[in-house]
Design an enzyme around this catalytic site. Structure first.
Site, PDB file in Angstrom:
ATOM      1  N   SER A  81      -2.394  -6.317  -2.212  1.00 27.65           N
ATOM      2  CA  SER A  81      -1.435  -7.425  -2.188  1.00 27.65           C
ATOM      3  C   SER A  81      -2.058  -8.706  -2.727  1.00 27.65           C
ATOM      4  CB  SER A  81      -0.951  -7.688  -0.758  1.00 27.65           C
ATOM      5  OG  SER A  81      -0.357  -6.542  -0.209  1.00 27.65           O
TER       6      SER A  81
HETATM    7  N1  SAH Z   1      -2.465  -3.684   2.740  1.00 23.95           N
HETATM    8  C1  SAH Z   1      -2.883  -3.182   1.445  1.00 23.95           C
HETATM    9  C2  SAH Z   1      -1.758  -3.233   0.426  1.00 23.95           C
HETATM   10  C3  SAH Z   1      -1.137  -1.965   0.425  1.00 23.95           C
HETATM   11  S1  SAH Z   1       0.180  -1.594  -0.666  1.00 23.95           S
HETATM   12  C4  SAH Z   1      -4.109  -3.875   0.932  1.00 23.95           C
HETATM   13  O1  SAH Z   1      -4.547  -4.845   1.542  1.00 23.95           O
HETATM   14  O2  SAH Z   1      -4.654  -3.431  -0.072  1.00 23.95           O
HETATM   15  C5  SAH Z   1       1.147  -0.645   0.487  1.00 23.95           C
HETATM   16  C6  SAH Z   1       0.512   0.612   1.010  1.00 23.95           C
HETATM   17  O3  SAH Z   1       1.444   1.203   1.923  1.00 23.95           O
HETATM   18  C7  SAH Z   1       0.222   1.665  -0.062  1.00 23.95           C
HETATM   19  O4  SAH Z   1      -1.128   2.014  -0.011  1.00 23.95           O
HETATM   20  C8  SAH Z   1       1.115   2.837   0.355  1.00 23.95           C
HETATM   21  O5  SAH Z   1       0.553   4.097   0.068  1.00 23.95           O
HETATM   22  C9  SAH Z   1       1.280   2.597   1.847  1.00 23.95           C
HETATM   23  N2  SAH Z   1       2.435   3.244   2.464  1.00 23.95           N
HETATM   24  C10 SAH Z   1       3.690   3.400   1.964  1.00 23.95           C
HETATM   25  N3  SAH Z   1       4.471   4.039   2.855  1.00 23.95           N
HETATM   26  C11 SAH Z   1       3.687   4.287   3.951  1.00 23.95           C
HETATM   27  C12 SAH Z   1       3.927   4.920   5.213  1.00 23.95           C
HETATM   28  N4  SAH Z   1       5.111   5.454   5.529  1.00 23.95           N
HETATM   29  N5  SAH Z   1       2.909   4.983   6.090  1.00 23.95           N
HETATM   30  C13 SAH Z   1       1.685   4.466   5.785  1.00 23.95           C
HETATM   31  N6  SAH Z   1       1.409   3.859   4.619  1.00 23.95           N
HETATM   32  C14 SAH Z   1       2.394   3.764   3.715  1.00 23.95           C
END
Ligand code: SAH
Length: 236
Positions: A81
């Site tokens: 993000s």
């Molecule tokens: N917080 C992260 C940004 C992540 S982007 C950082 O600091 O880098 C969003 C993430 O949510 C992705 O890695 C995606 O795979 C995950 N995601 C999507 N749906 C999900 C679910 N149902 N349970 C867990 N993770 C999920």
């Protein structure tokens, strides 16, 4: 040293990590000043952002991009993000040191590290195995105590519930009631929710003694939350 201004602040990470050079530290301080100008004020959040070496959550060839206020692609079509978004969501939590927080969507592990640097007890779940491994590897490098687990976070994470705070870092079609049910009374959930897959409103949900209160905030763009209470996979 900037951290000294935040009373009672106990650094979680070694400021002297061998790959955290003075150049990166200076660029990080500049980024945090930029975020302050954009409205981030919570001293706990600002101190955490000054502390966590964001470049270590990037592949070595992309580290030069780590201190721009921009999202960046990681593995499996997901993104780390934008720093402003990390700061904004972290600030919305109204968290106090010692609280237990569930992060849904570990991705690179950066947001989890920021939450830990805010002195929170962090459980972070991720649905894509390769990203669980990536986040866990980087966090281990930083001597982090964050628990990174593979699980469908759209259902929360019952074994560690209840939580003081839940932070969702992927865009959901609606607020999953199961997440609200895993909050302690007085707990707060921060989650991007949208009608489309690309445009979401940030929503803050309070679990109060007399019911649930929703606060709808600004526009954001996150990758989609998948899983049982997320967006369905596109077929064909
Ligand atoms: N917080 C992260 C940004 C992540 S982007 C950082 O600091 O880098 C969003 C993430 O949510 C992705 O890695 C995606 O795979 C995950 N995601 C999507 N749906 C999900 C679910 N149902 N349970 C867990 N993770 C999920």
């Amino acid at each position: 040293m900037a951290l000294g201004r935040c009373r009672n602040y106990q650094p979680m990470f070694k400021n002297s990590h061998p790959e955290d050079s003075a150049i990166y530290q200076a660029r990080r301080r500049e980024l945090v000043e930029e975020l302050q100008q954009k409205g981030i004020q919570d001293p706990l959040v600002l101190a955490a952002l000054r502390q966590v070496p964001r470049h270590l959550f990037f592949a070595p060839e992309f580290r030069q991009f780590a201190y721009r206020d921009e999202a960046f692609p990681i593995l499996s079509g997901q993104t780390i993000s934008q720093p402003y978004t990390v700061a904004y969501q972290s600030q919305l939590l109204l968290a106090k040191p010692g609280m237990k927080v569930l992060e849904i969507g570990s991705g690179s592990g950066y947001q989890a590290a920021v939450l830990e640097a805010m002195q929170l007890q962090v459980v972070s779940v991720e649905i894509i195995p390769a990203l669980v491994a990536l986040a866990a590897k980087t966090l281990k490098l930083l001597d982090s105590k964050v628990k990174v687990l593979q699980s469908d976070g759209s259902e929360g994470y019952l074994p560690e519930a209840p939580y003081d705070r839940i932070l969702v870092t992927a865009g959901a079609p609606a607020v999953p009631s199961t997440l609200v049910s895993q909050l302690k009374p007085g707990g707060i959930l921060v989650i991007p929710v949208g009608h489309g897959r690309n445009d979401q409103k940030m929503v803050r949900v309070y679990r109060e003694a007399d019911g649930i209160r929703h606060e709808v905030l600004g526009d954001f763009r996150f990758v989609p939350l998948t899983g049982k209470h997320g967006w369905k996979e596109e077929k064909g």
